[in-house]
Design an enzyme around this catalytic site. Structure first.
Site, PDB file in Angstrom:
ATOM      1  N   GLU A 135       0.827  -1.226   0.000  1.00 59.21           N
ATOM      2  CA  GLU A 135       0.000   0.000   0.000  1.00 59.21           C
ATOM      3  C   GLU A 135       0.853   1.263   0.000  1.00 59.21           C
ATOM      4  O   GLU A 135       0.665   2.164   0.827  1.00 59.21           O
ATOM      5  CB  GLU A 135      -0.944   0.006   1.210  1.00 59.21           C
ATOM      6  CG  GLU A 135      -1.986  -1.088   1.135  1.00 59.21           C
ATOM      7  CD  GLU A 135      -3.106  -0.958   2.171  1.00 59.21           C
ATOM      8  OE1 GLU A 135      -2.864  -0.360   3.232  1.00 59.21           O
ATOM      9  OE2 GLU A 135      -4.211  -1.459   1.915  1.00 59.21           O
ATOM     10  N   GLU A 185      -5.775  -8.390  -0.872  1.00 53.78           N
ATOM     11  CA  GLU A 185      -6.462  -8.088   0.396  1.00 53.78           C
ATOM     12  C   GLU A 185      -7.894  -7.701   0.083  1.00 53.78           C
ATOM     13  O   GLU A 185      -8.142  -6.883  -0.812  1.00 53.78           O
ATOM     14  CB  GLU A 185      -5.830  -6.895   1.132  1.00 53.78           C
ATOM     15  CG  GLU A 185      -4.542  -7.212   1.833  1.00 53.78           C
ATOM     16  CD  GLU A 185      -3.996  -6.025   2.641  1.00 53.78           C
ATOM     17  OE1 GLU A 185      -4.804  -5.237   3.173  1.00 53.78           O
ATOM     18  OE2 GLU A 185      -2.767  -5.910   2.717  1.00 53.78           O
TER      19      GLU A 185
HETATM   20  P1  P53 Z   1      -6.953  -2.475   9.487  1.00 53.82           P
HETATM   21  C1  P53 Z   1      -6.120   1.803   5.807  1.00 53.82           C
HETATM   22  C2  P53 Z   1      -7.030   1.733   4.739  1.00 53.82           C
HETATM   23  C3  P53 Z   1      -7.049   0.604   3.940  1.00 53.82           C
HETATM   24  C4  P53 Z   1      -6.177  -0.443   4.192  1.00 53.82           C
HETATM   25  O1  P53 Z   1      -6.727  -2.559   7.911  1.00 53.82           O
HETATM   26  C5  P53 Z   1      -5.270  -0.359   5.221  1.00 53.82           C
HETATM   27  C6  P53 Z   1      -5.232   0.764   6.035  1.00 53.82           C
HETATM   28  C7  P53 Z   1      -4.268   0.862   7.161  1.00 53.82           C
HETATM   29  O2  P53 Z   1      -4.920   0.753   8.361  1.00 53.82           O
HETATM   30  O3  P53 Z   1      -4.341  -1.301   5.480  1.00 53.82           O
HETATM   31  C8  P53 Z   1      -4.385  -2.593   4.911  1.00 53.82           C
HETATM   32  O4  P53 Z   1      -6.077  -3.510  10.074  1.00 53.82           O
HETATM   33  C9  P53 Z   1      -3.057  -3.218   5.281  1.00 53.82           C
HETATM   34  C10 P53 Z   1      -3.150  -4.280   6.317  1.00 53.82           C
HETATM   35  C11 P53 Z   1      -4.311  -3.967   7.241  1.00 53.82           C
HETATM   36  C12 P53 Z   1      -5.588  -4.068   6.430  1.00 53.82           C
HETATM   37  O5  P53 Z   1      -5.556  -3.196   5.321  1.00 53.82           O
HETATM   38  O6  P53 Z   1      -6.598  -1.108   9.859  1.00 53.82           O
HETATM   39  O7  P53 Z   1      -2.314  -3.661   4.179  1.00 53.82           O
HETATM   40  O8  P53 Z   1      -1.921  -4.377   6.966  1.00 53.82           O
HETATM   41  O9  P53 Z   1      -4.380  -4.777   8.367  1.00 53.82           O
HETATM   42  C13 P53 Z   1      -6.845  -3.773   7.226  1.00 53.82           C
HETATM   43  O10 P53 Z   1      -8.401  -2.802   9.694  1.00 53.82           O
END
Ligand code: P53
Length: 478
Positions: free
Chosen positions: A175, A374
């Site tokens: 990201e 993801e």
């Molecule tokens: P969490 C922000 C917006 C979209 C994805 O996020 C993001 C984030 C950062 O917080 O991160 C990705 O755990 C990232 C993972 C993360 C996952 O999305 O904040 O690549 O490490 O855990 C989900 O709910």
């Protein structure tokens, strides 16, 4: 009308969110090890000194460092064809600028990748997933320093050579474009190890740090292909398409500019060029960024083989009454809620069609294979007295997104390599440090403070995904 038989159904995690063992076997502290726990209302703090008074959830993760054999067995039973994780840079180079790598760290990933391969699960590896060595922050100020390029490339070469026959799919920076939200302290820190800069300087610093990362990414692609021409090396973009709030042309142009400001990273990693608007914007801002001709040549040469993307939500923006000539995008200020969409408990607006939209948008722009690395729903789960977890809400979320992805493959003809739901097993949230924001199809008995038996339980979504993989997807008529 079916998916290719080699479609990579999988699951995704990142080292710092699952491994724990933060200071074992020679591992150094990473930026994640300096983040306290937070919640939806209270952000995580970045603490230069690790203090006993705080909880640091990444120190314990879900203990995968010690439990990986059992966990991989659950992944194999689930039918995963691939598993995405990252290599903790600090297990290999504990301080980031060490002369020689740490052999025990290298051993750990040898064992992990062997175990995956033995179980018929292809490892998909991110080199840098919000977990750079804290030593590089302390000594060099993070990615605003050009020296970081060499440290990163050296790390990449070490693991490329070591796992040359064990890993084929790589991604450089997770990201990388999150930091386009340069007013977010957490985004700047997680992406680039930048801390303590003023709000006024943050935009310039972001552009400089991002430039060095992009050069490092391109050099990594070039050197990776020399080490093994069969490597597939991708970028990784946080994809959240940005919609205009109304058909008012001002809002439409605002959304266009916001997308440009969030995804120009992709222009560089996929096309090898800085977009024109950004060259002008950077020049007019008088920042005197350190961008050399030789950097630009490297960017041109080191374009990626595929695009990894995360997808959780879409965003909607509205123009101000008085826009500057560039329509500069400030995420927090310009974003509004989309009244057509529901949101998760953490305020992320759920939009399955936005995934199909994004896949089309990326495909039209870059014409490279896409890999959804993801996608998932963060939600609270409850365990019944029979030790069951009925997470129909998660199944609904995943099903709706998978259906839109399949439409993108079947009706839109887009080349998609695979799909790895985020947090195939419950883990520490990156944004809030919580355990209770659960994404997993496998439940982990552990609370936000790290207490619990650590026991793994299979959720309803696990059995649902198992059947889906067996069937190679969902029949679109269903
Ligand atoms: P969490 C922000 C917006 C979209 C994805 O996020 C993001 C984030 C950062 O917080 O991160 C990705 O755990 C990232 C993972 C993360 C996952 O999305 O904040 O690549 O490490 O855990 C989900 O709910």
């Amino acid at each position: 009308m079916a998916l290719k038989s080699d479609f990579l159904w999988g699951g995704a995690v990142a080292a710092h969110q699952v491994e724990g063992a933060w200071n074992e076997d020679g591992k150094g502290d990473s930026i994640a090890d300096h983040l306290t726990s937070g919640s939806v209302n209270q952000g995580r703090c970045i603490t230069p000194i690790i203090s006993r008074d705080n909880v640091y959830p990444n120190h314990f993760g879900i203990n995968l460092y010690h439990s990986y054999k059992n966990d991989i067995k659950l992944f194999a039973d689930l039918g995963l064809k691939c598993f995405r994780t990252s290599i903790a840079w600090t297990r290999i180079y504990p301080n980031g600028d060490d002369d020689v790598p740490n052999e025990s760290g290298l051993d750990f990933y040898d064992n992990l990748f062997d175990e995956l391969n033995k179980n018929g699960i292809e490892p998909i590896v991110t080199l840098s997933h919000f977990e750079m060595p804290y030593g590089l922050v302390k000594k060099y100020g993070g990615w605003k320093n050009r020296k970081l390029i060499d440290f990163f490339v050296k790390f990449a070469q070490t693991v490329f050579k070591r796992y040359k026959h064990k890993v084929k799919y790589w991604m450089t920076f997770n990201e990388i474009n999150n930091q386009s939200d340069f007013q977010s302290k957490l985004a700047l820190y997680s992406n680039s190890g930048i801390m303590g800069c003023s709000l006024k300087d943050s935009e310039k610093i972001m552009y400089q740090a991002a430039h060095y990362e992009l050069v490092a990414s391109a050099r990594t692609v070039i050197t990776g292909h020399e080490i093994n021409p069969n490597f597939k090396i991708g970028c990784m973009l946080a994809m959240a398409p940005i919609y205009p709030s109304t058909p008012n042309p001002k809002d439409i142009f605002k959304a266009e500019r916001a997308n440009q400001a969030r995804y120009w990273f992709g222009d560089i990693q996929c096309l090898g060029i800085y977009p024109e608007w950004l060259k002008i914007y950077q020049k007019q801002s008088n920042w005197n960024l350190d961008i050399t001709q030789s950097d630009l040549d490297i960017l041109k040469k080191g374009t990626v083989d595929y695009i990894g993307l995360s997808y959780y939500m879409s965003m909607t923006v509205e123009a101000d009454n008085h826009e500057d000539p560039y329509y500069t995008f400030y995420e927090e200020k310009n974003k509004i809620k989309n009244k057509y969409l529901k949101e998760s408990e953490w305020g992320w607006q759920i939009d399955p069609i936005g995934l199909r939209f994004s896949l089309n948008w990326l495909n039209d722009r870059y014409h490279k294979p896409l890999f959804i690395v993801e996608n998932g729903l963060g939600a609270r789960d409850t365990v019944s007295n029979k030790n069951e977890i009925h997470d129909q809400y998660r199944i609904n979320y995943l099903k709706a997104h998978i259906l839109e992805m399949e439409k993108a493959i079947i009706y839109d003809g887009i080349d998609i390599v695979g799909y790895t739901p985020w947090g195939i097993i419950d883990l520490i949230s990156a944004g809030t440090g919580e355990m209770s924001k659960r994404y997993g199809l496998i439940y982990v008995d552990q609370n936000d403070k790290g207490y619990g038996t650590g026991k793994r339980l299979l959720k309803d979504s696990y059995y649902w995904y198992q059947a889906l993989i067996k069937n190679n997807g969902i029949k679109l008529e269903e």
